[in-house]
Design a protein around this motif. Sequence first.
Motif, PDB file in Angstrom:
ATOM      1  N   LEU A  69       0.675  -1.395  -5.496  1.00  0.00           N
ATOM      2  CA  LEU A  69      -0.226  -0.279  -5.797  1.00  0.00           C
ATOM      3  C   LEU A  69      -0.926   0.243  -4.545  1.00  0.00           C
ATOM      4  CD1 LEU A  69      -1.783  -1.461  -9.174  1.00  0.00           C
ATOM      5  CD2 LEU A  69      -0.127   0.383  -8.815  1.00  0.00           C
ATOM      6  N   VAL A  70      -1.410  -0.660  -3.697  1.00  0.00           N
ATOM      7  CA  VAL A  70      -2.070  -0.225  -2.460  1.00  0.00           C
ATOM      8  C   VAL A  70      -1.063   0.490  -1.562  1.00  0.00           C
ATOM      9  CG1 VAL A  70      -3.256  -1.007  -0.377  1.00  0.00           C
ATOM     10  CG2 VAL A  70      -3.858  -1.997  -2.569  1.00  0.00           C
ATOM     11  N   LEU A  71       0.154  -0.052  -1.444  1.00  0.00           N
ATOM     12  CA  LEU A  71       1.184   0.617  -0.654  1.00  0.00           C
ATOM     13  C   LEU A  71       1.533   1.989  -1.230  1.00  0.00           C
ATOM     14  CD1 LEU A  71       3.675  -2.208   0.377  1.00  0.00           C
ATOM     15  CD2 LEU A  71       2.273  -0.786   1.874  1.00  0.00           C
ATOM     16  N   ALA A  72       1.546   2.105  -2.559  1.00  0.00           N
ATOM     17  CA  ALA A  72       1.845   3.391  -3.188  1.00  0.00           C
ATOM     18  C   ALA A  72       0.772   4.427  -2.861  1.00  0.00           C
ATOM     19  CB  ALA A  72       1.977   3.214  -4.695  1.00  0.00           C
ATOM     20  N   VAL A  73      -0.489   4.020  -2.908  1.00  0.00           N
ATOM     21  CA  VAL A  73      -1.579   4.938  -2.569  1.00  0.00           C
ATOM     22  C   VAL A  73      -1.475   5.369  -1.108  1.00  0.00           C
ATOM     23  CG1 VAL A  73      -4.087   5.136  -2.287  1.00  0.00           C
ATOM     24  CG2 VAL A  73      -3.136   4.118  -4.367  1.00  0.00           C
ATOM     25  N   ILE A  74      -1.202   4.414  -0.221  1.00  0.00           N
ATOM     26  CA  ILE A  74      -1.082   4.739   1.203  1.00  0.00           C
ATOM     27  C   ILE A  74       0.136   5.630   1.440  1.00  0.00           C
ATOM     28  CG2 ILE A  74      -0.687   3.772   3.495  1.00  0.00           C
ATOM     29  CD1 ILE A  74      -2.365   1.345   2.551  1.00  0.00           C
ATOM     30  N   ALA A  75       1.239   5.344   0.757  1.00  0.00           N
ATOM     31  CA  ALA A  75       2.439   6.174   0.898  1.00  0.00           C
ATOM     32  C   ALA A  75       2.161   7.600   0.432  1.00  0.00           C
ATOM     33  CB  ALA A  75       3.595   5.570   0.113  1.00  0.00           C
ATOM     34  N   VAL A  98       1.747   4.411  12.101  1.00  0.00           N
ATOM     35  CA  VAL A  98       1.293   4.678  10.733  1.00  0.00           C
ATOM     36  C   VAL A  98       1.681   3.518   9.817  1.00  0.00           C
ATOM     37  CG1 VAL A  98       1.630   6.179   8.716  1.00  0.00           C
ATOM     38  CG2 VAL A  98       1.238   7.188  10.969  1.00  0.00           C
ATOM     39  N   ALA A  99       2.895   3.001   9.987  1.00  0.00           N
ATOM     40  CA  ALA A  99       3.334   1.855   9.182  1.00  0.00           C
ATOM     41  C   ALA A  99       2.481   0.624   9.474  1.00  0.00           C
ATOM     42  CB  ALA A  99       4.804   1.555   9.444  1.00  0.00           C
ATOM     43  N   ILE A 100       2.169   0.394  10.749  1.00  0.00           N
ATOM     44  CA  ILE A 100       1.310  -0.734  11.119  1.00  0.00           C
ATOM     45  C   ILE A 100      -0.073  -0.553  10.499  1.00  0.00           C
ATOM     46  CG2 ILE A 100       0.122  -1.840  13.065  1.00  0.00           C
ATOM     47  CD1 ILE A 100       2.689  -1.290  14.720  1.00  0.00           C
ATOM     48  N   LEU A 101      -0.600   0.653  10.564  1.00  0.00           N
ATOM     49  CA  LEU A 101      -1.898   0.942   9.958  1.00  0.00           C
ATOM     50  C   LEU A 101      -1.860   0.703   8.449  1.00  0.00           C
ATOM     51  CD1 LEU A 101      -4.785   2.100  10.261  1.00  0.00           C
ATOM     52  CD2 LEU A 101      -3.780   4.349   9.871  1.00  0.00           C
ATOM     53  N   ALA A 102      -0.804   1.184   7.795  1.00  0.00           N
ATOM     54  CA  ALA A 102      -0.687   1.020   6.345  1.00  0.00           C
ATOM     55  C   ALA A 102      -0.606  -0.451   5.958  1.00  0.00           C
ATOM     56  CB  ALA A 102       0.543   1.770   5.836  1.00  0.00           C
ATOM     57  N   LEU A 103       0.236  -1.210   6.642  1.00  0.00           N
ATOM     58  CA  LEU A 103       0.362  -2.631   6.325  1.00  0.00           C
ATOM     59  C   LEU A 103      -0.924  -3.397   6.623  1.00  0.00           C
ATOM     60  CD1 LEU A 103       3.998  -3.302   7.568  1.00  0.00           C
ATOM     61  CD2 LEU A 103       3.191  -3.170   5.200  1.00  0.00           C
ATOM     62  N   SER A 104      -1.626  -3.003   7.683  1.00  0.00           N
ATOM     63  CA  SER A 104      -2.887  -3.685   7.991  1.00  0.00           C
ATOM     64  C   SER A 104      -3.936  -3.394   6.924  1.00  0.00           C
ATOM     65  CB  SER A 104      -3.394  -3.296   9.382  1.00  0.00           C
ATOM     66  OG  SER A 104      -3.768  -1.933   9.440  1.00  0.00           O
ATOM     67  N   ILE A 105      -3.911  -2.199   6.351  1.00  0.00           N
ATOM     68  CA  ILE A 105      -4.837  -1.884   5.266  1.00  0.00           C
ATOM     69  C   ILE A 105      -4.521  -2.736   4.042  1.00  0.00           C
ATOM     70  CG2 ILE A 105      -5.516  -0.082   3.618  1.00  0.00           C
ATOM     71  CD1 ILE A 105      -5.247   1.919   5.968  1.00  0.00           C
ATOM     72  N   VAL A 106      -3.241  -2.895   3.735  1.00  0.00           N
ATOM     73  CA  VAL A 106      -2.844  -3.746   2.608  1.00  0.00           C
ATOM     74  C   VAL A 106      -3.331  -5.174   2.831  1.00  0.00           C
ATOM     75  CG1 VAL A 106      -0.893  -4.767   1.382  1.00  0.00           C
ATOM     76  CG2 VAL A 106      -0.852  -2.347   1.970  1.00  0.00           C
ATOM     77  N   LEU A 107      -3.112  -5.710   4.028  1.00  0.00           N
ATOM     78  CA  LEU A 107      -3.566  -7.077   4.322  1.00  0.00           C
ATOM     79  C   LEU A 107      -5.077  -7.189   4.220  1.00  0.00           C
ATOM     80  CD1 LEU A 107      -1.274  -8.073   7.334  1.00  0.00           C
ATOM     81  CD2 LEU A 107      -1.103  -8.853   4.970  1.00  0.00           C
ATOM     82  N   ALA A 108      -5.795  -6.196   4.734  1.00  0.00           N
ATOM     83  CA  ALA A 108      -7.261  -6.249   4.694  1.00  0.00           C
ATOM     84  C   ALA A 108      -7.790  -6.144   3.267  1.00  0.00           C
ATOM     85  CB  ALA A 108      -7.840  -5.129   5.561  1.00  0.00           C
ATOM     86  N   VAL A 109      -7.200  -5.266   2.466  1.00  0.00           N
ATOM     87  CA  VAL A 109      -7.627  -5.144   1.069  1.00  0.00           C
ATOM     88  C   VAL A 109      -7.391  -6.459   0.344  1.00  0.00           C
ATOM     89  CG1 VAL A 109      -7.075  -4.044  -1.145  1.00  0.00           C
ATOM     90  CG2 VAL A 109      -7.381  -2.645   0.901  1.00  0.00           C
ATOM     91  N   GLY A 110      -6.227  -7.050   0.561  1.00  0.00           N
ATOM     92  CA  GLY A 110      -5.926  -8.326  -0.084  1.00  0.00           C
ATOM     93  C   GLY A 110      -6.862  -9.441   0.338  1.00  0.00           C
ATOM     94  N   MET A 111      -7.216  -9.462   1.610  1.00  0.00           N
ATOM     95  CA  MET A 111      -8.133 -10.496   2.098  1.00  0.00           C
ATOM     96  C   MET A 111      -9.561 -10.260   1.591  1.00  0.00           C
ATOM     97  SD  MET A 111      -6.588 -12.679   4.233  1.00  0.00           S
ATOM     98  CE  MET A 111      -7.794 -13.249   5.386  1.00  0.00           C
TER      99      MET A 111
END
Length: 132
Positions: A69-75, A98-111
């Motif tokens: 879901l977080v990846l979908a919102v970022i996409a 942009v991909a690094i930024l998106a994945l880092s946001i997913v990791l941060a949200v999860g943490m």
Amino acid sequence: MGFLVRWFVAFVLLAITFNPTELNFVRWASTSWDDQTSLVVLFGLVLLVVYVVFLTAVLRGIGALGVVLVLAVIAALVWVLLDIGWLSIENPGVLTWVAILALSIVLAVGMYWGILWRRISGQIEVDDDEDA
């Protein structure tokens, strides 16, 4: 402030692993494998351990569905930025960042999700591991 720290650490971790510049683990490992195999293996294992810690926390925090879901919102956000012309697919280096930024946001949200959930709901989570 806690979210920003988690995001920054996740961003640095991903950028150290791979980025479009010459300064990243993947490029260093591929060029140094013959000369510095032991260091490549050591740093690779350290990165693996850090990724396992991050991914375990993320999957416990938001689960696989939350990641999707977080990846979908970022996409969708990236799609909007491409659609209005703020991003271009002509530059692969920018898309890598942009991909690094998106994945880092997913990791941060999860943490950060567990902390945020407790603040929003006022609930305390208790693990039942003591019975095992």
